[in-house]
Design a protein around this motif. Sequence first.
Motif, PDB file in Angstrom:
ATOM      1  N   ILE A  50       0.869  -1.257   0.090  1.00 33.60           N
ATOM      2  CA  ILE A  50       0.073  -0.010   0.112  1.00 33.60           C
ATOM      3  C   ILE A  50       0.838   1.341  -0.075  1.00 33.60           C
ATOM      4  N   MET A  51       0.623   2.244  -1.046  1.00 33.26           N
ATOM      5  CA  MET A  51       1.410   3.381  -0.852  1.00 33.26           C
ATOM      6  C   MET A  51       0.701   4.614  -1.616  1.00 33.26           C
ATOM      7  N   PRO A  52       1.147   5.824  -1.377  1.00 35.97           N
ATOM      8  CA  PRO A  52       0.478   6.779  -1.903  1.00 35.97           C
ATOM      9  C   PRO A  52       0.967   6.802  -3.605  1.00 35.97           C
ATOM     10  N   ARG A  53       0.102   7.456  -4.480  1.00 31.77           N
ATOM     11  CA  ARG A  53       0.730   7.535  -5.977  1.00 31.77           C
ATOM     12  C   ARG A  53       1.690   8.274  -5.965  1.00 31.77           C
ATOM     13  N   ASN A  54       1.787   9.196  -5.100  1.00 35.04           N
ATOM     14  CA  ASN A  54       2.740  10.526  -5.445  1.00 35.04           C
ATOM     15  C   ASN A  54       4.092  10.040  -4.823  1.00 35.04           C
ATOM     16  N   VAL A  55       4.264   8.792  -5.134  1.00 44.00           N
ATOM     17  CA  VAL A  55       5.742   8.353  -4.581  1.00 44.00           C
ATOM     18  C   VAL A  55       6.779   8.932  -5.745  1.00 44.00           C
ATOM     19  N   HIS A  56       8.120   8.696  -5.251  1.00 42.90           N
ATOM     20  CA  HIS A  56       9.265   9.178  -6.048  1.00 42.90           C
ATOM     21  C   HIS A  56       9.441   7.960  -6.953  1.00 42.90           C
ATOM     22  N   ARG A  57      10.089   7.982  -8.216  1.00 39.75           N
ATOM     23  CA  ARG A  57      10.134   6.911  -9.264  1.00 39.75           C
ATOM     24  C   ARG A  57      10.849   5.865  -8.716  1.00 39.75           C
ATOM     25  N   SER A  58      11.471   5.809  -7.614  1.00 44.42           N
ATOM     26  CA  SER A  58      12.679   4.728  -7.045  1.00 44.42           C
ATOM     27  C   SER A  58      11.649   3.681  -6.690  1.00 44.42           C
ATOM     28  N   ALA A  59      10.490   4.231  -6.097  1.00 44.76           N
ATOM     29  CA  ALA A  59       9.507   3.194  -5.301  1.00 44.76           C
ATOM     30  C   ALA A  59       8.789   2.343  -6.473  1.00 44.76           C
ATOM     31  N   ILE A  60       8.352   3.011  -7.508  1.00 46.01           N
ATOM     32  CA  ILE A  60       7.685   2.296  -8.525  1.00 46.01           C
ATOM     33  C   ILE A  60       8.568   1.544  -9.409  1.00 46.01           C
ATOM     34  N   ASN A  61       9.858   1.940  -9.523  1.00 51.99           N
ATOM     35  CA  ASN A  61      10.917   1.208 -10.180  1.00 51.99           C
ATOM     36  C   ASN A  61      11.122  -0.186  -9.505  1.00 51.99           C
ATOM     37  N   ALA A  62      11.359  -0.075  -8.053  1.00 52.12           N
ATOM     38  CA  ALA A  62      11.311  -1.393  -7.198  1.00 52.12           C
ATOM     39  C   ALA A  62      10.341  -2.293  -7.433  1.00 52.12           C
ATOM     40  N   LEU A  63       8.933  -1.766  -7.799  1.00 48.93           N
ATOM     41  CA  LEU A  63       7.859  -2.694  -8.250  1.00 48.93           C
ATOM     42  C   LEU A  63       8.073  -3.364  -9.461  1.00 48.93           C
ATOM     43  N   VAL A  64       8.747  -2.768 -10.562  1.00 54.71           N
ATOM     44  CA  VAL A  64       9.260  -3.029 -11.839  1.00 54.71           C
ATOM     45  C   VAL A  64      10.164  -4.384 -11.648  1.00 54.71           C
ATOM     46  N   VAL A  65      10.939  -4.059 -10.729  1.00 53.53           N
ATOM     47  CA  VAL A  65      12.097  -5.123 -10.491  1.00 53.53           C
ATOM     48  C   VAL A  65      11.651  -6.354  -9.797  1.00 53.53           C
ATOM     49  N   CYS A  66      11.075  -6.197  -8.797  1.00 53.05           N
ATOM     50  CA  CYS A  66      10.537  -7.279  -7.700  1.00 53.05           C
ATOM     51  C   CYS A  66       9.446  -7.856  -8.009  1.00 53.05           C
ATOM     52  N   GLY A  67       8.301  -7.050  -8.715  1.00 49.55           N
ATOM     53  CA  GLY A  67       7.246  -7.767  -9.117  1.00 49.55           C
ATOM     54  C   GLY A  67       6.098  -7.708  -8.145  1.00 49.55           C
ATOM     55  N   ALA A  68       6.253  -6.708  -6.859  1.00 53.50           N
ATOM     56  CA  ALA A  68       5.253  -6.575  -5.922  1.00 53.50           C
ATOM     57  C   ALA A  68       4.220  -5.802  -6.844  1.00 53.50           C
ATOM     58  N   ILE A  69       2.966  -5.672  -5.972  1.00 51.88           N
ATOM     59  CA  ILE A  69       1.769  -5.205  -6.652  1.00 51.88           C
ATOM     60  C   ILE A  69       1.372  -3.869  -5.906  1.00 51.88           C
ATOM     61  N   ALA A  77       3.093  -4.368   3.295  1.00 53.19           N
ATOM     62  CA  ALA A  77       3.529  -3.224   3.913  1.00 53.19           C
ATOM     63  C   ALA A  77       2.970  -2.019   3.511  1.00 53.19           C
ATOM     64  N   VAL A  78       3.189  -0.950   4.313  1.00 54.44           N
ATOM     65  CA  VAL A  78       2.479   0.337   3.871  1.00 54.44           C
ATOM     66  C   VAL A  78       3.738   1.628   3.827  1.00 54.44           C
ATOM     67  N   LEU A  79       3.937   2.091   2.531  1.00 55.03           N
ATOM     68  CA  LEU A  79       4.888   3.054   2.356  1.00 55.03           C
ATOM     69  C   LEU A  79       4.361   4.432   2.789  1.00 55.03           C
ATOM     70  N   VAL A  80       5.150   5.341   3.146  1.00 52.99           N
ATOM     71  CA  VAL A  80       4.542   6.667   3.768  1.00 52.99           C
ATOM     72  C   VAL A  80       5.721   7.643   3.028  1.00 52.99           C
ATOM     73  N   ASN A  81       5.186   8.604   2.473  1.00 51.08           N
ATOM     74  CA  ASN A  81       6.137   9.933   2.338  1.00 51.08           C
ATOM     75  C   ASN A  81       6.313  10.490   3.484  1.00 51.08           C
ATOM     76  N   ASN A  82       7.434  10.905   4.008  1.00 44.76           N
ATOM     77  CA  ASN A  82       7.454  11.701   5.270  1.00 44.76           C
ATOM     78  C   ASN A  82       8.675  12.560   5.537  1.00 44.76           C
ATOM     79  N   PRO A  83       8.569  13.884   4.868  1.00 42.54           N
ATOM     80  CA  PRO A  83       7.622  14.417   4.200  1.00 42.54           C
ATOM     81  C   PRO A  83       7.528  14.556   2.624  1.00 42.54           C
ATOM     82  N   THR A  84       6.541  14.718   2.167  1.00 46.56           N
ATOM     83  CA  THR A  84       6.593  14.981   0.665  1.00 46.56           C
ATOM     84  C   THR A  84       7.490  15.942   0.168  1.00 46.56           C
ATOM     85  N   TYR A  85       7.809  16.239  -1.002  1.00 49.12           N
ATOM     86  CA  TYR A  85       8.616  17.283  -1.534  1.00 49.12           C
ATOM     87  C   TYR A  85       8.371  18.589  -1.056  1.00 49.12           C
ATOM     88  N   TYR A  86       7.047  18.808  -1.058  1.00 48.72           N
ATOM     89  CA  TYR A  86       6.516  20.157  -0.458  1.00 48.72           C
ATOM     90  C   TYR A  86       6.434  20.432   0.934  1.00 48.72           C
TER      91      TYR A  86
END
Length: 483
Positions: free
Chosen positions: A110-129, A164-173
Amino acid sequence: MNLTQNNAPVYEALKKHMRNRVVRLDVPGHKGGRMNKELRDFLGVDCLKCDVNSMKPLDNLCHPVSVIKDAEMLAAEAFGAKHAFFIVNGTTAAVQTMIFTSCKAGDKIIMPRNVHRSAINALVVCGAIPVYVNPGTNKQLGIPLGMSVKDVEKAIKENPDAKAVLVNNPTYYGICSDIKSIVKLAHEHGMLVLADEAHGTHLYFGEGLPCSAMAAGADMAAVSIHKTGGSLTQSSLLLCADTVSEGYVRQIINLTQTTSGSYLLMVSLDLARKNLALNGKELFKKAVDYADYAREEINKIGGYYAFGRELENGDDIFAFDSTKLSVHTRAMGLAGVEVYDILRDDYDIQIEFGDIGNILAIVSAGDRELEIERFISALSEIKRLYSKDPSGMFDHEYINPIVEIPPQQAFYSEKKSVPIEESNGMICGEFVMCYPPGIPILAPGEKITSDILNYIAYCKEKGCFLTGTEDLEINNINVVVNS
């Protein structure tokens, strides 16, 4: 030897090594700069002499047993963690290690969609949903916010098998979610909490700032020490609680991290930790004071809105990181990226980024009052010279994604390249993002819509730096065949 926060084990070992005048019959081949005098003269002889290879007196980052182990122990103590790992592949590597540690192929996260690309890259590599929680959106500012606790709770109840749950702490802003409540919820349902604290080093040492991930009880946190903590670019820490295996995390790190760990990066982490542990409270008070002063002065100019803690609502803006100097520009008819370009090109002021409605200036104790005043004055002059009618400008930068297939499946599927303007309704097979901040507009597996295409065209028009596609001009996009 009893180590304290006054010690810097890697630094002390390097100094001892330099005094030994060791004959360099190992790598690196520049031999302390003697092979490349132009590089030595540019970076400095001491810098090149400290660029050394792993050896017994200096330990080994892949399997530390002495000075690096001691330095990581002191970092864990300073940040309130059970374990700390030196990361020299950037915080990207720390974020990906968190996901690889907690998820295997097919596992949900579970994650917010406004994550850094590194998090979604990790999903591409490991196959998590991914199970995306759409962040709140501030209509006035047009920026994505934090995750609402009730939305996280809904996602957890609908996906009780998530790991797991991923949290931005804080966001860029500078926007923070209620991480304590999210940790409590996740742990009650047997899920780990991972925190992307790329912009949160100061939360561990400053007073009156939002809660850090380790203090909130999170299981892992990726912390960019180089961004606000004073270490060299690309150096980072991965912090862990006692809920994850130190040995397993090290194994995961070693899947992707270099076996030639840079001692320049490691010694910068060691000395940054020492400085923060001894002086962090004072340093970050200065940063907050600078940012608060600038906010007040910028808001007197008119046209701009330098936002701060007044936005806090106890929900999707649970807390605001007041070191962040985020300024809304759209009300005076200028996209943030336009102000970014003018500041750099006309005033020799380099800020962190500009998007379609906001700019972000990173402020630290390393700044000077004169530079803060110069920034404020430049914004005042830009308003006088360039402000115009804001009608017709995009009023938001976050578009809720429509996820059709998982990122890994989409990225590795059969794809075809089509003109981007003809891709409406197809499934994206790659990334499209503005950098910085590196939050994807489109990720693999997401449906391309007219809203997204209009947004990409607008970003291009305003001069945003778009990345992620195989076509470097972003005229074509790879889409999944038969989508």
